[in-house]
Design a protein around this motif. Structure first.
Motif, PDB file in Angstrom:
ATOM      1  N   ALA A 211       0.678  -1.386   0.115  1.00  0.00           N
ATOM      2  CA  ALA A 211      -0.281  -0.223  -0.019  1.00  0.00           C
ATOM      3  C   ALA A 211       0.416   0.961  -0.361  1.00  0.00           C
ATOM      4  CB  ALA A 211      -0.912   0.325   1.514  1.00  0.00           C
ATOM      5  N   MET A 212       1.492   1.190   0.804  1.00  0.00           N
ATOM      6  CA  MET A 212       2.544   2.328   1.208  1.00  0.00           C
ATOM      7  C   MET A 212       3.978   2.213  -0.669  1.00  0.00           C
ATOM      8  SD  MET A 212       2.877   3.915   3.578  1.00  0.00           S
ATOM      9  CE  MET A 212       1.402   3.934   5.446  1.00  0.00           C
ATOM     10  N   GLN A 213       3.552   1.301  -1.220  1.00  0.00           N
ATOM     11  CA  GLN A 213       4.580   1.436  -2.301  1.00  0.00           C
ATOM     12  C   GLN A 213       3.713   2.402  -3.913  1.00  0.00           C
ATOM     13  OE1 GLN A 213       5.745  -2.836  -2.514  1.00  0.00           O
ATOM     14  NE2 GLN A 213       8.274  -2.055  -2.064  1.00  0.00           N
ATOM     15  N   PHE A 214       2.319   1.983  -3.567  1.00  0.00           N
ATOM     16  CA  PHE A 214       1.812   2.282  -4.322  1.00  0.00           C
ATOM     17  C   PHE A 214       0.468   3.147  -4.161  1.00  0.00           C
ATOM     18  CE2 PHE A 214      -1.673   0.682  -7.516  1.00  0.00           C
ATOM     19  CZ  PHE A 214      -1.588   2.026  -8.678  1.00  0.00           C
ATOM     20  N   ILE A 215      -0.807   2.963  -3.303  1.00  0.00           N
ATOM     21  CA  ILE A 215      -1.495   3.574  -3.077  1.00  0.00           C
ATOM     22  C   ILE A 215      -0.973   4.410  -2.553  1.00  0.00           C
ATOM     23  CG2 ILE A 215      -3.897   3.388  -2.031  1.00  0.00           C
ATOM     24  CD1 ILE A 215      -3.590   0.378  -2.176  1.00  0.00           C
ATOM     25  N   PHE A 216      -0.969   4.800  -1.654  1.00  0.00           N
ATOM     26  CA  PHE A 216      -0.102   5.880  -0.555  1.00  0.00           C
ATOM     27  C   PHE A 216       0.612   7.182  -1.818  1.00  0.00           C
ATOM     28  CE2 PHE A 216       2.578   8.515   1.721  1.00  0.00           C
ATOM     29  CZ  PHE A 216       1.474   9.483   2.501  1.00  0.00           C
ATOM     30  N   PRO A 217       1.004   7.347  -2.180  1.00  0.00           N
ATOM     31  CA  PRO A 217       1.742   8.256  -3.426  1.00  0.00           C
ATOM     32  C   PRO A 217       0.368   8.068  -4.094  1.00  0.00           C
ATOM     33  CG  PRO A 217       3.426   6.629  -3.118  1.00  0.00           C
ATOM     34  CD  PRO A 217       2.070   5.639  -2.677  1.00  0.00           C
ATOM     35  N   LEU A 218      -0.171   7.329  -4.498  1.00  0.00           N
ATOM     36  CA  LEU A 218      -1.414   7.643  -6.272  1.00  0.00           C
ATOM     37  C   LEU A 218      -2.510   8.587  -5.184  1.00  0.00           C
ATOM     38  CD1 LEU A 218      -2.217   7.512  -8.774  1.00  0.00           C
ATOM     39  CD2 LEU A 218      -3.060   5.196  -7.793  1.00  0.00           C
ATOM     40  N   ALA A 219      -2.841   8.473  -3.664  1.00  0.00           N
ATOM     41  CA  ALA A 219      -3.988   8.607  -3.010  1.00  0.00           C
ATOM     42  C   ALA A 219      -4.086  10.330  -2.655  1.00  0.00           C
ATOM     43  CB  ALA A 219      -4.573   8.032  -2.166  1.00  0.00           C
ATOM     44  N   VAL A 220      -1.854  10.035  -2.183  1.00  0.00           N
ATOM     45  CA  VAL A 220      -1.763  11.799  -2.512  1.00  0.00           C
ATOM     46  C   VAL A 220      -2.090  12.972  -3.980  1.00  0.00           C
ATOM     47  CG1 VAL A 220       0.551  13.177  -2.088  1.00  0.00           C
ATOM     48  CG2 VAL A 220      -0.280  11.071  -0.349  1.00  0.00           C
ATOM     49  N   GLY A 221      -1.603  11.882  -4.708  1.00  0.00           N
ATOM     50  CA  GLY A 221      -1.454  12.614  -6.178  1.00  0.00           C
ATOM     51  C   GLY A 221      -2.627  13.175  -6.580  1.00  0.00           C
ATOM     52  N   LEU A 222      -3.715  12.063  -6.372  1.00  0.00           N
ATOM     53  CA  LEU A 222      -5.285  12.390  -7.022  1.00  0.00           C
ATOM     54  C   LEU A 222      -6.162  13.616  -5.846  1.00  0.00           C
ATOM     55  CD1 LEU A 222      -6.268   8.422  -7.969  1.00  0.00           C
ATOM     56  CD2 LEU A 222      -5.798  10.959  -8.942  1.00  0.00           C
ATOM     57  N   GLY A 223      -5.424  13.682  -4.439  1.00  0.00           N
ATOM     58  CA  GLY A 223      -6.317  14.393  -3.019  1.00  0.00           C
ATOM     59  C   GLY A 223      -5.178  15.646  -3.917  1.00  0.00           C
ATOM     60  N   SER A 224      -4.353  15.767  -4.570  1.00  0.00           N
ATOM     61  CA  SER A 224      -3.467  16.972  -4.563  1.00  0.00           C
ATOM     62  C   SER A 224      -4.022  17.309  -5.570  1.00  0.00           C
ATOM     63  CB  SER A 224      -2.562  17.212  -4.701  1.00  0.00           C
ATOM     64  OG  SER A 224      -1.218  16.797  -4.069  1.00  0.00           O
ATOM     65  N   TYR A 225      -4.893  16.486  -6.788  1.00  0.00           N
ATOM     66  CA  TYR A 225      -5.571  17.191  -7.636  1.00  0.00           C
ATOM     67  C   TYR A 225      -6.921  17.618  -7.366  1.00  0.00           C
ATOM     68  CZ  TYR A 225      -9.016  16.533 -11.565  1.00  0.00           C
ATOM     69  OH  TYR A 225     -10.280  16.716 -12.879  1.00  0.00           O
TER      70      TYR A 225
END
Length: 257
Positions: A211-225
């Motif tokens: 989760a930390m390798q893939f989902i966390f960075p993607l979730a942060v990116g989408l949250g920033s969007y």
């Protein structure tokens, strides 16, 4: 059966996932209100923005909540292509529902079709995301709770589209967004409570990403969007403001004596 923990990080993941769902709902509602006040390409662009905001909010809510998901006796990994596919599904089905409402001639029929399509799509996104989970053991589901989660998704989607058609004021949109965030979170955790895992201990390495390798960075990116799009919408003039500005700039014609 393995013990399932839906809040391994405490209240951080449930609270943050609820916030993301609310932001996505609020942004989607505001964009839909803007879309219904325009025509042509502008309406299409606002509807696409609304769909991307709602879809992103729902997907981010789901996987932020999944950061707190754990099963005793096994590690958890995520299949990357399936996880990305669940994001695409969320975007596409929400877009279909929003466009059905935005361009439907019969508002009542469009609301029912859009709500059903979007709700089933949201549920599909959830269970496709769950299909991406990799662990040592077998995953089972309680059919009644699965049915309840799908029903919640359809009702929540229909209510969201109804709100987009009928709610205009910022205060009302805020209240509706808080309710919609609670509905989406309820759908997610109802679906998660339907999950059962029979753990099979194994020393074999699991495929996929953590989760930390893939989902966390993607979730942060989408949250920033979501946050950046919220700022854009807040700073964009409404149709009424544009009309008032055009009227103010129009030269005043003098009246002949």
């Amino acid at each position: 059966m393995g013990h399932l923990d839906h809040a391994a990080l405490g209240w951080l993941t449930p609270a943050l996932s609820y916030v993301m769902a609310c932001i996505g709902a609020a942004l989607g509602l505001r964009c839909t209100v803007r879309a219904l006040a325009t025509t042509g390409r502008s309406r299409r662009n606002w509807l696409v923005t609304a769909a991307s905001a709602i879809g992103t909010g729902i997907w981010t809510m789901h996987f932020v909540a999944m950061l707190g998901f754990g099963v005793t006796g096994t590690d958890i990994r995520y299949d990357v292509p399936l996880t990305l596919l669940s994001l695409v599904v969320a975007m596409v089905v929400v877009c279909a529902g929003v466009f059905a409402v935005g361009y439907g001639k019969d508002r009542g029929r469009a609301l029912l079709v859009g709500g059903l399509t979007t709700g089933l799509g949201v549920a599909s996104m959830h269970y496709l995301g769950m299909a991406a989970v990799r662990l040592h053991g077998d995953v089972t589901y309680d059919p009644l709770l699965v049915g309840a989660s799908v029903l919640i998704a359809v009702v929540a989607a229909t209510a969201a589209l109804w709100a987009a058609l009928n709610i205009k004021s910022p205060v009302a949109v805020t209240i509706a967004s808080l309710i919609m965030g609670a509905a989406v979170s309820s759908m997610h955790y109802t679906g998660m409570f339907a999950v059962g895992v029979r753990v099979t201990p194994s020393g074999t390495a699991l495929p996929g990403a953590t989760a930390m390798q893939f989902i966390f960075p993607l979730a942060v990116g989408l949250g920033s969007y979501l946050f950046l799009t919220s700022a854009f919408v807040a700073l964009s003039p409404t149709a009424g403001e544009r009309a008032a500005s055009a009227s103010a700039q129009r030269p005043v014609q003098s009246v002949a004596p």
